[in-house]
Design a protein around this motif. Structure first.
Motif, mmCIF file in Angstrom:
data_model
loop_
_atom_site.group_PDB
_atom_site.id
_atom_site.type_symbol
_atom_site.label_atom_id
_atom_site.label_comp_id
_atom_site.label_asym_id
_atom_site.label_seq_id
_atom_site.Cartn_x
_atom_site.Cartn_y
_atom_site.Cartn_z
ATOM 1 N N GLY A 40 47.984 56.296 56.642
ATOM 2 C CA GLY A 40 48.272 57.710 56.843
ATOM 3 C C GLY A 40 49.500 58.223 56.145
ATOM 4 N N LYS A 41 50.160 57.356 55.385
ATOM 5 C CA LYS A 41 51.388 57.787 54.723
ATOM 6 C C LYS A 41 51.220 57.788 53.207
ATOM 7 N N GLU A 42 52.332 58.042 52.532
ATOM 8 C CA GLU A 42 52.279 58.120 51.085
ATOM 9 C C GLU A 42 52.038 56.748 50.454
ATOM 10 N N ILE A 43 51.538 56.793 49.225
ATOM 11 C CA ILE A 43 51.491 55.591 48.405
ATOM 12 C C ILE A 43 52.895 55.419 47.830
ATOM 13 N N LYS A 44 53.500 54.278 48.121
ATOM 14 C CA LYS A 44 54.888 54.059 47.708
ATOM 15 C C LYS A 44 54.948 53.010 46.605
ATOM 16 N N PHE A 45 55.746 53.293 45.622
ATOM 17 C CA PHE A 45 55.984 52.373 44.512
ATOM 18 C C PHE A 45 56.764 51.151 44.997
ATOM 19 N N LEU A 46 56.353 49.979 44.543
ATOM 20 C CA LEU A 46 57.077 48.750 44.849
ATOM 21 C C LEU A 46 57.821 48.231 43.621
ATOM 22 N N LEU A 47 57.065 47.927 42.556
ATOM 23 C CA LEU A 47 57.745 47.481 41.349
ATOM 24 C C LEU A 47 56.874 47.621 40.112
ATOM 25 N N HIS A 48 57.532 47.460 38.966
ATOM 26 C CA HIS A 48 56.910 47.657 37.662
ATOM 27 C C HIS A 48 57.278 46.495 36.749
ATOM 28 N N PHE A 49 56.249 45.862 36.192
ATOM 29 C CA PHE A 49 56.438 44.823 35.173
ATOM 30 C C PHE A 49 56.127 45.399 33.802
ATOM 31 N N VAL A 50 56.899 45.008 32.827
ATOM 32 C CA VAL A 50 56.508 45.164 31.435
ATOM 33 C C VAL A 50 56.361 43.745 30.896
ATOM 34 N N LYS A 51 55.147 43.404 30.571
ATOM 35 C CA LYS A 51 54.789 42.010 30.273
ATOM 36 C C LYS A 51 55.261 41.150 31.445
ATOM 37 N N GLU A 52 56.065 40.125 31.200
ATOM 38 C CA GLU A 52 56.458 39.265 32.320
ATOM 39 C C GLU A 52 57.779 39.676 32.953
ATOM 40 N N SER A 53 58.410 40.715 32.442
ATOM 41 C CA SER A 53 59.720 41.117 32.938
ATOM 42 C C SER A 53 59.629 42.219 33.987
ATOM 43 N N LYS A 54 60.469 42.130 34.991
ATOM 44 C CA LYS A 54 60.545 43.181 36.002
ATOM 45 C C LYS A 54 61.361 44.335 35.445
ATOM 46 N N GLN A 55 60.706 45.460 35.203
ATOM 47 C CA GLN A 55 61.368 46.630 34.662
ATOM 48 C C GLN A 55 62.088 47.425 35.742
ATOM 49 N N ASP A 56 61.449 47.481 36.914
ATOM 50 C CA ASP A 56 61.981 48.286 38.010
ATOM 51 C C ASP A 56 61.445 47.705 39.300
ATOM 52 N N GLU A 57 62.322 47.214 40.142
ATOM 53 C CA GLU A 57 61.871 46.684 41.440
ATOM 54 C C GLU A 57 62.570 47.406 42.575
#
Lengths: 115, 115
Positions: A40-57
């Motif tokens: 019932g709530k928003e879809i929340k971002f957890l993290l973003h990979f670019v290839k094997e690197s964590k771009q944004d966690e």
């Protein structure tokens, strides 16, 4: 062309147990994202990979969550130990573009229930 | 920080009737706006997006949305719905804050089309 796939589709575990979710992005997509939707709530971002690197966690809720993307292909999201508030639907998405405005293609999600 | 408000959690409508799903956002910078649809047991699919230019955006399946900057709205419309349009619809906004275009989603609106 196969879309984004996620496994399992459903998982029911007890509080304190460990669960690993898997995401296979579209072949050739360097960007992979994890999102979560609590009921019932928003879809929340957890993290973003670019290839094997964590771009944004920045969206990872705490250190009980560990995401990996070995070799820049599929990704896993491990929750250890699981808590009741971790219940929800976990979506994975992938995209081709590097700007982040490239269309994101979503998988069907994994519904996690922690009892 | 940006946020998205979808004013209706559920919208029931009869087949062939027009429908409008409302979305308002808040952001201190220029934004990009999206509508996604999630059919049962499937992943989110991009319906349409506004990046720049004409404020009336046409998407797939006969949907369109209008960007209204003064009212900070991006309402989704369809002049005549089908049973197959029954799904959950998510409005999302993204900007360059934080250096990435990760979208912020609303809570979703469940469109229920009755015969």
């Amino acid at each position: 062309e196969a879309g984004v796939t996620q496994f399992p589709s459903h998982s029911v575990i007890e509080k304190g147990q460990t669960v690993t979710l898997r995401c296979d992005p579209i072949s050739g997509h360097d960007n992979l994202y994890w999102y979560r939707r609590v009921m019932g709530k928003e879809i929340k971002f957890l993290l973003h990979f670019v290839k094997e690197s964590k771009q944004d966690e920045s969206g990872m809720p705490n250190n009980r969550f560990l995401a990996e993307r070995t070799g820049g292909t599929y990704s896993t999201l491990k929750v250890q130990p699981a808590e009741l508030e971790d219940s929800g639907v976990y979506f994975c998405a992938s995209s081709l573009g590097t700007s982040g405005l490239g269309e994101q293609y979503f998988g069907p999600g994994t519904r996690l229930t922690v009892t | 920080a940006q946020s998205v408000t979808q004013l209706d959690s559920q919208v029931p409508v009869f087949e062939e009737a027009p429908v409008e799903l409302r979305c308002n956002y808040s952001s201190s910078v220029s934004v990009y706006l999206f509508w996604y649809v999630q059919y049962p047991n499937q992943g989110l699919q991009l319906l349409l997006k506004y990046l720049s230019g004409s404020t009336l955006v046409k998407g797939i399946n006969g949907f369109e949305a209008e960007f209204n900057k003064s009212q900070t709205s991006f309402h989704l419309r369809k002049p005549s719905v089908h049973i197959s349009d029954t799904a959950e619809y998510f409005c999302a906004v993204s900007d360059l804050s934080g250096g990435s275009y990760i979208p912020t989603f609303g809570r979703g609106t469940s469109l229920i089309v009755h015969p």
